[in-house]
Design an enzyme around this catalytic site. Structure first.
Site, mmCIF file in Angstrom:
data_model
loop_
_atom_site.group_PDB
_atom_site.id
_atom_site.type_symbol
_atom_site.label_atom_id
_atom_site.label_comp_id
_atom_site.label_asym_id
_atom_site.label_seq_id
_atom_site.Cartn_x
_atom_site.Cartn_y
_atom_site.Cartn_z
ATOM 1 N N ASP A 1 0.643 -1.224 -0.129
ATOM 2 C CA ASP A 1 -0.020 -0.068 -0.042
ATOM 3 C C ASP A 1 0.677 1.247 0.132
ATOM 4 O OD1 ASP A 1 -1.820 -2.045 0.273
ATOM 5 O OD2 ASP A 1 -2.581 -1.309 2.302
ATOM 6 N N ASP B 1 -3.008 5.127 -2.777
ATOM 7 C CA ASP B 1 -2.340 4.065 -2.228
ATOM 8 C C ASP B 1 -1.724 3.347 -3.513
ATOM 9 O OD1 ASP B 1 -2.972 4.572 0.071
ATOM 10 O OD2 ASP B 1 -4.398 2.705 0.591
ATOM 11 N N HIS C 1 -8.004 -0.738 -3.513
ATOM 12 C CA HIS C 1 -7.194 -1.414 -4.127
ATOM 13 C C HIS C 1 -7.487 -2.238 -5.353
ATOM 14 C CE1 HIS C 1 -5.100 -0.936 0.144
ATOM 15 N NE2 HIS C 1 -5.181 0.197 -0.440
ATOM 16 N N ASP D 1 -5.874 -4.883 -6.471
ATOM 17 C CA ASP D 1 -5.786 -6.354 -6.470
ATOM 18 C C ASP D 1 -6.559 -7.396 -5.928
ATOM 19 O OD1 ASP D 1 -5.328 -5.665 -3.969
ATOM 20 O OD2 ASP D 1 -3.130 -6.035 -3.921
ATOM 21 N N CYS E 1 -1.149 -8.215 -1.012
ATOM 22 C CA CYS E 1 -1.115 -7.243 -0.275
ATOM 23 C C CYS E 1 -0.085 -7.150 0.868
ATOM 24 C CB CYS E 1 -2.452 -7.061 0.609
ATOM 25 S SG CYS E 1 -3.865 -6.911 -0.085
#
Length: 364
Positions: free
Chosen positions: A114, A192, A241, A243, A348
């Site tokens: 991040d 991020d 995010h 992913d 992550c």
């Protein structure tokens, strides 16, 4: 010595070249994040009744211990596969800090993906929107200084003010059928790194509740004309995010979330790619895990590619393991299910430092 030309120990251009060195996050000192609107807008409404009064306290030991056992196993697996693993320093995130405008306690350093973005031989510290993450990269400073001394480029994006002007007053996430809206204004650039994934000279990004258009534009100008940034439209009502939405696995192969992505609206740069539709995640029966997870059910997509063929994936999600085999990959099952309360899973929890490969173009 400063001024010498050194071969950088940092070098990673995509999500799939053979992995040689990686940073893995830590659980020690993890603190429940603050109840700031930019945090709570991504927490289910029913869960805010628990999260708000608990903010600023250490995570319960039962959660930490289960996650730590799995994290230790994941690190051992990486090392057994010949990957060099580096770790941040342990930090007491309960300690309060302040700027001239606000104060906060910290969160954790479980997810280096991040706060830092690796583009080639450069590590970019990102301007994150959560106040509780303002100084998160300080726990990685010894690593960053070591990489810099050995030849890496080290950049920090402009540190944001995070004043009220950045956040929409009285924000509530849009319901299904309502126009998309975000908690962030365009007051200053914030993003991020985990809202971006890399495919050589092409990067893909989702605008989210931690990444605004100004942040995307900052990175576009910083990287210059040698790179292209493409936006992936997400229909997630609380986006944060990329992913668990869109993840390249190999040259010309991308894994997508059928609930969040309209395949017919992907960027033209992906016209020649194989679009792999993620299977429905296996249900999770652990009630405590469901109550405390910061992530949605699609964390099954949060895999880590070792070399374009082998892919570390969650052992629990057998549907994903079978799908990877069907698509020609070699899944490497591992346990990290109980890391979800701390922000994620394999992708992550890590930051690629070095993958063996060169900068290429994979999109026409």
């Amino acid at each position: 010595m400063v001024g010498e030309s050194l071969a950088s120990p940092v070098g990673s251009h995509n999500e799939w070249d053979p992995l040689e060195e990686i940073v893995v996050g830590r659980l020690e000192g993890a603190t429940i994040p603050s109840s700031h609107p930019v945090v709570s807008c991504n927490v289910p409404r029913w869960a805010t009744h628990v999260q708000r009064p608990a903010a600023g306290f250490k995570y319960p030991r039962v959660l930490v211990e289960r996650a730590q056992r799995e994290l230790d196993g994941f690190i051992a697996l990486l090392e057994s596969l010949g990957v060099t693993v580096r770790r941040p320093e342990a930090v007491d995130h309960k300690k309060r800090f302040r700027t001239p405008e606000w104060s906060s306690r910290g969160f954790c350093n479980t997810c280096p993906r991040d706060s830092m973005l690796v583009i080639g031989d450069e590590i970019i510290e990102t301007p994150m929107a959560w106040p509780c993450r303002y100084f998160e990269t300080h726990s990685y400073r010894e690593l960053l200084k070591d990489y810099f001394r050995r030849g890496a480029r080290w950049t920090a994006a402009p540190r944001p003010q995070l004043t009220d002007e950045l956040f929409v007053d009285g924000f509530r996430p849009p319901a299904e059928g309502e126009p998309m809206r975000y908690v962030l204004t365009e007051f200053e650039p914030v993003f991020d790194a985990a809202d971006f994934v890399r495919a050589g000279r092409d990067l893909f990004v989702t605008r989210s509740n931690v990444t605004n258009r100004t942040g995307i534009e900052w990175l576009r100008r910083h990287l210059g004309p040698g790179y292209r940034i493409h936006e992936i439209e997400s229909s997630c009502r609380t986006p944060m995010h990329i992913d668990t939405t869109f993840l390249p696995l190999a040259p010309g192969k991308v894994l997508v979330n059928p609930e969040y992505v309209d395949v017919g609206r992907l960027p033209e740069a992906l016209n020649s790619w194989d679009v792999l539709i993620a299977p429905e995640p296996d249900p999770i029966d652990d009630r405590l895990l469901k109550l405390t997870s910061m992530c949605g059910k699609w964390l099954s997509m949060n895999v880590l590619v070792l070399d374009g063929k082998r892919v570390i994936a969650e052992r629990h999600h057998t549907g994903m393991l079978r799908a990877l085999e069907k698509w020609g990959f070699e899944p490497v099952p591992c346990d990290l299910l109980h890391y979800a309360p701390f922000g994620g899973s394999f992708h992550c929890a890590t930051l690629d430092i070095r993958r063996r490969g060169t900068l290429e173009s994979y999109c026409p």
